[in-house]
Motif scaffolding. Sequence first.
Motif, PDB file in Angstrom:
ATOM      1  N   TYR A  97       0.805  -1.214   0.000  1.00  0.00           N
ATOM      2  CA  TYR A  97       0.000   0.000   0.000  1.00  0.00           C
ATOM      3  C   TYR A  97       0.845   1.275   0.000  1.00  0.00           C
TER       4      TYR A  97
ATOM      5  N   ARG B 162      -6.150  -2.165 -14.232  1.00  0.00           N
ATOM      6  CA  ARG B 162      -5.927  -1.630 -12.889  1.00  0.00           C
ATOM      7  C   ARG B 162      -4.499  -1.796 -12.389  1.00  0.00           C
ATOM      8  N   HIS B 163      -3.782  -2.820 -12.876  1.00  0.00           N
ATOM      9  CA  HIS B 163      -2.450  -3.119 -12.344  1.00  0.00           C
ATOM     10  C   HIS B 163      -1.454  -3.380 -13.467  1.00  0.00           C
TER      11      HIS B 163
ATOM     12  N   ASP C 261     -16.831   1.010 -15.972  1.00  0.00           N
ATOM     13  CA  ASP C 261     -16.523   1.786 -14.762  1.00  0.00           C
ATOM     14  C   ASP C 261     -17.710   2.613 -14.280  1.00  0.00           C
TER      15      ASP C 261
ATOM     16  N   HIS D 123      -6.285   6.494   2.211  1.00  0.00           N
ATOM     17  CA  HIS D 123      -5.634   5.804   1.089  1.00  0.00           C
ATOM     18  C   HIS D 123      -6.578   5.802  -0.116  1.00  0.00           C
TER      19      HIS D 123
ATOM     20  N   LYS E 232      -7.119   3.828  -2.505  1.00  0.00           N
ATOM     21  CA  LYS E 232      -7.739   2.559  -2.876  1.00  0.00           C
ATOM     22  C   LYS E 232      -8.415   1.851  -1.701  1.00  0.00           C
ATOM     23  N   MET E 233      -8.274   2.381  -0.494  1.00  0.00           N
ATOM     24  CA  MET E 233      -8.786   1.668   0.675  1.00  0.00           C
ATOM     25  C   MET E 233      -9.756   2.478   1.535  1.00  0.00           C
TER      26      MET E 233
ATOM     27  N   TYR F 109     -12.415   4.039   0.692  1.00  0.00           N
ATOM     28  CA  TYR F 109     -13.814   3.956   0.261  1.00  0.00           C
ATOM     29  C   TYR F 109     -14.663   3.112   1.214  1.00  0.00           C
TER      30      TYR F 109
END
Length: 233
Positions: free
Chosen positions: A17, A115-116, A176, A209, A211-212, A214
């Motif tokens: 992260y 996404r990655h 999306d 963060h 991505k986290m 939410y």
Amino acid sequence: MTDRVRLFQTLPHTCGYFAERTAQNLVVDPAAPNLDRLYAPALAKGFRRAGGHLYLPQCNACQACVPCRIDVAAFSPDRSQRRCLKRNADIEVSEQMPGFTRERHALYRRYLHARHSGGGMDAADAEDFQRFLAAPWSPTLFLEFRTGNRLLGVAVTDVTLAGLSAVYTFFDPEEDARSLGTFGIIQQVELARRRGIPYVYLGFWIAGHPKMDYKRRFKPLEIRRHGRWIPMP
């Protein structure tokens, strides 16, 4: 969890992260013969499954990863989440057995590439797919999202009597606008409600963060601090 369960601490490694930080995990003995029975009490202590491992971040210099869970009986979608449900009213949700199919794998790879990209995950083959999303002992279910015959997304969830664990959701990156990540969590809450399961575990919340953070939107959310679950302030 009892004193008869062996726990191991991983060597320091780069945090997934925060690239500038070093992380370590506490891991339940992956060779334990009763991992299926340990899973529910491990969830209640903040552990999470990744592949065949149950782990909990145990970092000396950082406590950013906070276990969190949704109180299913008290959850009510907010205005944004209700709009998400309305936007996806054309989707059929079905409970399916876990495992590899070409259709699922193709969708998984498209999602990871979007996404990655470049991180190695987007090259996941069939074995990677199976190894990461399920384990021989895990009570895993795939919630499939379809419009007609088209697979739009999959929410991978582990179902125990004490709690449902949201393992991973992947979906068509061209969709999306549907907010299928949010849709997937709501569907897992509904699955837990139908089965009389009290909690949906969302893994780790990290304040601020991108991505986290939410996860705080799924109220009421409980977090685990100092060995006990408390309402998120």
